[in-house]
Design a protein around this motif. Sequence first.
Motif, PDB file in Angstrom:
ATOM      1  N   SER A 144     -37.400  59.102  24.476  1.00 22.91           N
ATOM      2  CA  SER A 144     -37.805  60.468  24.853  1.00 22.91           C
ATOM      3  C   SER A 144     -36.563  61.704  24.620  1.00 22.91           C
TER       4      SER A 144
ATOM      5  N   LEU B 192     -45.282  56.629  12.137  1.00 18.39           N
ATOM      6  CA  LEU B 192     -44.402  57.250  13.300  1.00 18.39           C
ATOM      7  C   LEU B 192     -43.380  56.104  13.546  1.00 18.39           C
TER       8      LEU B 192
ATOM      9  N   PRO C  71     -48.530  57.728  17.683  1.00 21.50           N
ATOM     10  CA  PRO C  71     -47.806  56.826  18.527  1.00 21.50           C
ATOM     11  C   PRO C  71     -48.696  55.285  18.145  1.00 21.50           C
ATOM     12  N   GLY C  72     -47.754  54.304  17.830  1.00 25.05           N
ATOM     13  CA  GLY C  72     -48.444  53.025  17.553  1.00 25.05           C
ATOM     14  C   GLY C  72     -48.814  52.730  16.125  1.00 25.05           C
TER      15      GLY C  72
ATOM     16  N   GLU D 171     -35.238  54.906  28.815  1.00 26.91           N
ATOM     17  CA  GLU D 171     -35.084  53.956  27.819  1.00 26.91           C
ATOM     18  C   GLU D 171     -33.768  53.508  27.398  1.00 26.91           C
TER      19      GLU D 171
ATOM     20  N   GLU E  70     -36.232  52.574  18.829  1.00 32.33           N
ATOM     21  CA  GLU E  70     -37.069  51.135  19.055  1.00 32.33           C
ATOM     22  C   GLU E  70     -36.385  50.021  18.257  1.00 32.33           C
TER      23      GLU E  70
ATOM     24  N   PHE F  74     -48.205  49.238  20.499  1.00 35.60           N
ATOM     25  CA  PHE F  74     -48.476  50.692  20.943  1.00 35.60           C
ATOM     26  C   PHE F  74     -47.278  51.022  21.681  1.00 35.60           C
ATOM     27  N   THR F  75     -46.586  52.271  21.115  1.00 35.28           N
ATOM     28  CA  THR F  75     -45.514  52.678  21.762  1.00 35.28           C
ATOM     29  C   THR F  75     -45.567  54.137  22.138  1.00 35.28           C
TER      30      THR F  75
ATOM     31  N   PRO G 218     -47.982  53.058  11.650  1.00 41.75           N
ATOM     32  CA  PRO G 218     -46.840  52.955  11.050  1.00 41.75           C
ATOM     33  C   PRO G 218     -46.267  54.108  10.622  1.00 41.75           C
TER      34      PRO G 218
ATOM     35  N   PHE H 212     -39.777  55.380  15.108  1.00 36.44           N
ATOM     36  CA  PHE H 212     -38.603  55.717  16.331  1.00 36.44           C
ATOM     37  C   PHE H 212     -37.332  54.743  15.986  1.00 36.44           C
TER      38      PHE H 212
END
Lengths: 309, 371
Positions: A80, A105, A100-101, A131, A110, B18-19, A103, A107
Amino acid sequence: MAFKRLVTGVVLGLAMVPAQAALNVFACEPEWADLVLALVPDADVHTATSAGQDPHYIEARPSLISAMRRADLAVCTGASLEAGWLPALISRASNSVIRPGKPGLFFAAEQVTLHQPQDHVDRSMGDVHPEGDPHIHLDPDRVPVIVDALADRIIELAPDQENAVRLRQRQWQVRWNLEKAQWRDAAEKLEGTQVAVQHATFGYLLRWLGVETAIDLEPKPGLPPSASHLSKVLSDPALERAELVLIASYQDRRPAQWLSKKTGLPVEVVPGTVTGEAGSDSLSALVSQLIDRLLQYREEHAPETAHHD
Amino acid sequence: MKPLNTCAGALALATFPFTAIQANELNPDVSVILDGYYKQNHTALSHRDEGFGLGHTELSLSSPIDDLFEGRLTAVLEDHDGETELELEEAFLQTTGMPYNLSVRGGRFLSQVGYLNSRHLHEDDFVERPAAYRALLGSHYFDDGLRLNLLVPTPFFWQIGAEAFDGGRLSEGEEDIGVYTVNTRFGGDIGGSQSWQAGFSYLNNRQIHGDHGDDDHEHDDHDHGGHAHGAEYTGENLYITDLVWKWAPGGNNRQQQLTLSGEYLYVDDLNEHAASDDVHEGWYASAVYQFAPQWSAGARYGQVELKEAHGDHFHDQELKETDVMLAWSHSHFSTVRLQYTHQDAHGFEEADNTVMLQYVMSFGAHGAHGF
């Protein structure tokens, strides 16, 4: 011999990549641009923010939409930190590989466990990220984990660069470990030092060094220091133990300077992330710079502090 | 164009769970906007009554639908003459996986003409939209339709878009597709501290010369028909040009930011009785300076020259408006605004000066920092 084979692999690997296929990377913050370039020096990297900017508050402006449109990979902090602008950028750029979800992208947050994840968060607590604390980029233990994951991701997107990326990944890890040994020595000298900060920007590194955060100038995470909070800080007994005020270059200096005037505490302004300038032009240089400043201060002022106690 | 991406296979999708960017798991992002105000006097062309009142109370849900679509639902509660109306302002799906940076949006949504129209009202820096927007677009024009947007592969930002709408929310008529729009935007940065965007939009209102043209004008005469959300002044062709320029030292808009923006709106072919010089025309220019993280001050001047239809002829109307405001945002999610509005009108009975005090509060999902 192994090294020679690697070099041959690199040369071959590079030769196979046509010039126009340079990996196009959108880095949300300069620290991730630094890591991408360490792994793929010829990558075409667009960095969305600078050390002079508060990464929470960026706007989804046209130049960023355009950069996101071109990218093959976006490397961001997550947790966030970019919640106010990254979703809007991703939506406006309509880049089918950066979602999102997918490859495309990546983070960083994570890839590691975060400090202080929250089960219950509400906004009366300030801008607390459920988080956990997202300012992970100066943590000597977490950054290598992120580099490994980033290398895996780049190879997934560009398998033809595997040999070159693996080689640079290993070189980076070796260099980082050498630096880390020195940082560990410094940590022994710094342990127990107490500082005042503004926001958790340097939190992970300070904890790693054993430096304690006695005071936060922000009344709540993300809220600018208010006059009433600063006067509370002034009467906080923890202030006695603080040896300096450490703030990031993107932050307003006035609250720290005000406190310095009232208490005589020195103010250290350090770049919050990688800059183009010598001394902070890579993550390891920045960590070293931060530690050097703390050490320098410790050596100059330690006897005086002891006297106070 | 992107040979590197072809290798991202199904395995990759399976290995990386899924993130969502905001930690929302399978729940949609929910956000609520509370907007309330006190207004001293009634003003011309205003959608806010005098006294205490609620503005645009908004409940919004948004979520990825699957790997190809995302959706948003925005319901707005508005109070008019003591009656609370529930209205769907947005209910759309948008594609997320189209090639060539294309995106399609379908359902009900805010038209992207002009700079302000596609923004939600609570994102504005002033209590109400400029007079030209209130007269010509009903503050914000949204309708049922379809949009296609394309980002042109240029080194700078260049977007081209087209929309088709039912048109019933702009003016009454019988056409199945009453409104077409085309829009283009350019933008970029100048050094590290400045950024800009320019846009041109055209809106074609096909209902104006439709069978029910005359009903249209009778409808227009009812200036304060309570809950009419359409534009009060229409024409067949609406042209908008807009320019926005922002400056923040070092690009750090947390500390300071100056925003200059302006738009020019021009409407012609008002109806079958209109001569070539019967047009609606309006513009505004706004300067907002956020001088500290929690404070901003701004001034805006706008004017609109209108032709009010009376059967086969028109009456001239003109409204000049000056606003000054001071806003305090304790956090990212709360704003309290004090505004003074001065109106100078010709052909409007209710023009007046007024002080307004407004709050805009949001809770739930983090809103987007648009440009």
